[in-house]
Design a protein around this motif. Structure first.
Motif, PDB file in Angstrom:
ATOM      1  N   ILE A  39     -31.433  -6.335  25.916  1.00  0.00           N
ATOM      2  CA  ILE A  39     -30.931  -5.154  26.622  1.00  0.00           C
ATOM      3  C   ILE A  39     -29.941  -5.523  27.713  1.00  0.00           C
ATOM      4  N   GLN A  42     -26.244  -4.750  27.737  1.00  0.00           N
ATOM      5  CA  GLN A  42     -25.918  -3.333  27.632  1.00  0.00           C
ATOM      6  C   GLN A  42     -25.896  -2.630  28.983  1.00  0.00           C
ATOM      7  N   VAL A 102     -26.705   4.404  21.362  1.00  0.00           N
ATOM      8  CA  VAL A 102     -27.126   3.130  21.957  1.00  0.00           C
ATOM      9  C   VAL A 102     -28.138   3.370  23.069  1.00  0.00           C
ATOM     10  N   VAL A 105     -31.476   4.050  21.398  1.00  0.00           N
ATOM     11  CA  VAL A 105     -32.053   2.851  20.782  1.00  0.00           C
ATOM     12  C   VAL A 105     -32.659   1.934  21.843  1.00  0.00           C
ATOM     13  N   VAL A 106     -31.944   1.734  22.929  1.00  0.00           N
ATOM     14  CA  VAL A 106     -32.449   0.869  24.002  1.00  0.00           C
ATOM     15  C   VAL A 106     -33.725   1.445  24.602  1.00  0.00           C
ATOM     16  N   LEU A 109     -36.659   1.141  22.207  1.00  0.00           N
ATOM     17  CA  LEU A 109     -37.138  -0.239  22.170  1.00  0.00           C
ATOM     18  C   LEU A 109     -38.031  -0.536  23.368  1.00  0.00           C
ATOM     19  N   ALA A 132     -30.890  -3.240  18.109  1.00  0.00           N
ATOM     20  CA  ALA A 132     -30.316  -3.176  19.458  1.00  0.00           C
ATOM     21  C   ALA A 132     -29.422  -4.376  19.734  1.00  0.00           C
ATOM     22  N   THR A 135     -26.022  -3.628  18.409  1.00  0.00           N
ATOM     23  CA  THR A 135     -25.254  -2.624  19.145  1.00  0.00           C
ATOM     24  C   THR A 135     -24.467  -3.236  20.293  1.00  0.00           C
TER      25      THR A 135
END
Length: 688
Positions: A39, A42, A102, A105-106, A109, A132, A135
């Protein structure tokens, strides 16, 4: 007697305490660290609330694991999920698309870690983590991001291998070793697919356009609103000259030509990014002379349609097969869609050129109204200065230009990155008040003065200069090299480049003495210890990054077909690629089959024969635990409902198998081949 220091217990290290945690706690913490690593890249693209909430959830889950607390109930998770959906909608006004997707999804997760109770939940986290991880490439495909995602891949594979070892407490080092071997085993297939799989348009997203407030190239030029210019040292393009590069004073890479002025903003003749100008034909009166300069450009993504070339590239550019471009009437090259991925093309330029020779006294008569246009009510003092110049020079364009440049050289004007905010009359403030600015201020004030004096003039933006990378020989042009100069129309000569910034700061043109942003603390310390070390480190890193760009990101369809030509294909096509891919997959399948057969042959043949006997007994209805030795199987056979003759044969056979393993030298011990034949000859009852 021991001293107090010697008697004090030694505190275990952090890794030591981690290794002695319970298996479930250790594995959970390791997985949380891997998820956080996935993560982390991101964070720059996620909303602030998403980054904070994801970090809070991961820390909370780690605290629960360390303290052995129960996981939150389902309603907690439903509430957090609803908050995530509402916040995503409020931020992006949609739940679809790249950025909203995105974000979801993060967050999914991170929230899924709160349901980590069984291996099934861990598998869901693994596959969400793999997605992830991909992405991250929506926003950047750079070498650091690829290296970070390789570490994330190995971490997820390590956790996946560890989850499939439920017995005991295997070390993470062993699982990581297995994961590394898996990655290495898959690397040849990955490389083969990368090299031969048909190249399509970019799969990843469009990089954000973040040129506002920083040095760089833009579709318009706003004068006076930026009090301090932040130099962007990011790379705009790399140039590879076929021969010796031209002098730096000739390195003008042409971009948008700005003609319209409303008192504050300069825009192109079409008023937009240039798509409308792309429909206009190039200049019909272009004349070039001298030896051409041939070079290759690797252009970084800009989300703009501009193709930067040296002044002036009259011949068509050599572009990839899926790209088309043409020259506009202002000598700018444009492609028909924005450049959202790394683009490489070849060009041929002539530094000696003339164009725009058609004037007022020729047919067809050229319309210079746009090149003389000035808004009403702006810059009255500059207009008065222009009247004085026109009267003192008799209106001769050459004399007006010389007088204007002389004023810049001798009037106390300075080139600075901190000009302050200008008011309504930007040209007046530059010529008479502040007398300082960067290239945009200087070029704008210069063109306003010339137009007021009746001389057609306009602004050309692009890049000027650059520096040679001593490691790989590429010429590096940065966003900080963005520049604005002018073109002035003269009777009989057409449009002529005149750079007024050179009159204020001669070192900016030709000697690469542009202003630079101050170094940070670490860079300053390195520069103090070794003045050349920092430059060498940057050159090395940029050369490595350039190799990544050239070999990986810019591996295009044309380069793929060139490789096939080198392999002997006369006219490469998609069918050839398909045949190669099919052949490679077949070879990989045969190789895997051969490896499996060889590996199977390396197993203990005695154990394989015992396992075969267990399977046959299971089929006959006799329960045989996997860990049961032959003597234990004898007891189960003697208690079974098998025919007496078969029970006796099995008893003798199992005892002989045991003697072969543990007393091979004993008299009467049979060979393994004999036992295999005897087992095959046994008359088993038919299954109903």
């Amino acid at each position: 007697m021991l001293s107090p220091a010697a008697a004090a217990p030694t505190r275990p290290s952090l890794l030591g305490r981690f290794a002695h945690l319970p298996r479930e706690t250790r594995d959970t913490l390791f997985l949380l660290v891997v998820v956080a690593w996935v993560i982390l890249p991101q964070v720059a693209h996620l909303p602030v609330w998403a980054s904070v909430l994801a970090a809070a959830v991961l820390v909370w889950r780690g605290w629960l694991a360390l303290n052995g607390r129960p996981l939150p109930g389902r309603w907690w998770l439903v509430g957090l999920l609803l908050v995530t959906l509402a916040a995503t909608w409020a931020t992006h006004r949609t739940l679809l698309g790249r950025d909203a997707g995105v974000t979801l999804v993060v967050m999914l997760l991170a929230l899924k870690t709160m349901e980590l109770r069984a291996r099934r939940d861990a598998l869901v986290i693994f596959f969400l983590g793999f997605f992830a991880m991909l992405t991250n490439f929506f926003y950047s495909q750079s070498l650091p991001v690829a290296a970070a995602m390789l570490v994330a891949l190995l971490g997820l594979l390590t956790a996946l291998v560890n989850a499939h070892r439920p017995v005991g407490q295997p070390s993470l080092r062993e699982s990581a070793w297995v994961a590394g071997k898996m990655a290495l085993a898959g690397a040849p297939v990955m490389i083969a697919l990368f090299v031969f799989f048909p190249r399509f348009a970019p799969l990843w997203g469009i990089p954000s356009d973040a040129l506002t407030g920083r040095s760089g190239l833009s579709s318009s030029m706003q004068v006076g609103n930026v009090a301090e210019l932040a130099l962007d040292e990011g790379i705009a393009m790399r140039i590879k000259f076929d021969g010796a590069p031209p002098p730096q004073r000739e390195l003008y890479f042409r971009g948008p030509v700005l003609t319209r002025f409303d008192g504050r903003n300069w825009t192109s003749r079409g008023g937009g990014d240039g798509f409308d100008a792309a429909l206009a034909p190039g200049p019909a009166d272009l004349q070039v002379s001298g030896e051409p300069i041939r070079y290759e450009v690797t252009l970084e993504p800009s989300n703009r349609p501009w193709l930067l070339t040296l002044d002036v590239a009259g011949a068509p550019l050599q572009l990839p097969a899926n790209r088309h471009a043409r020259m506009t009437a202002d000598m700018q090259w444009l492609t028909y869609r924005p450049i959202t991925d790394l683009l490489r093309y070849r060009a041929e330029s002539h530094p000696q050129f003339r164009y725009g020779l058609t004037g007022w006294d020729q047919r067809p008569r050229r319309d210079f109204s746009a090149d003389l246009q000035l808004p009403n009510g702006f810059n009255p003092r500059t207009l008065a200065l222009a009247d004085e110049l026109r009267q003192s020079t008799g209106g001769d364009p050459d004399a007006v230009v010389r007088a204007s440049l002389e004023r810049l050289r001798t009037g106390g004007y300075t080139y600075t990155l901190e000009p302050g905010v200008y008011g309504q009359h930007t040209a007046d403030e530059f010529w008479f008040d502040t007398k300082q600015g960067f290239c945009e201020h200087i070029s704008s004030a210069f063109v306003v003065l010339l137009r007021a004096a009746g001389v057609p003039a306009r602004i050309v933006t692009g890049f000027q200069g650059g520096e040679m990378n001593s490691v790989d020989g590429y010429w590096t042009v940065r966003n900080a090299d963005a520049h604005a100069w002018t073109e002035v129309w003269f009777e009989g000569r057409g449009w002529v480049r005149i750079d007024p910034t050179g009159s204020v700061m001669p070192g900016r043109i030709g000697q690469y003495q542009r202003l630079r942003a101050p170094d940070g603390a670490i860079a300053g310390a390195i520069g103090t210890l070794s003045p050349t070390l920092l430059a060498q480190l940057r050159a090395t890193w940029e050369a490595v990054n350039n190799r990544w760009n050239q070999s990986v990101l810019n591996y295009t369809q044309s380069r793929q077909f060139d490789l096939l030509k080198n392999l002997g294909f006369e006219s490469p096509s998609w069918q050839d690629l398909a045949r190669i891919i099919a052949g490679l997959l077949a070879a990989a399948a045969l190789g895997g089959f051969a490896w499996a057969r060889w590996e199977r042959s390396q197993h203990d043949p005695w154990l394989r024969l015992l396992a075969r006997a267990r399977r046959r007994l299971d089929e006959a209805g006799i329960d045989t635990p996997p860990q049961a030795p032959p003597r234990a199987l004898v007891q189960r056979v003697s208690q079974s409902a098998l025919p007496p003759e078969l029970r006796q044969q099995l008893t003798d056979w199992l005892l002989a198998l045991e003697r072969l393993r543990y007393a091979p030298a004993a008299a009467g011990s049979a060979s393994l081949a004999t036992l295999q034949r005897d087992f095959q000859r046994m008359a088993w009852p038919r299954q109903r």
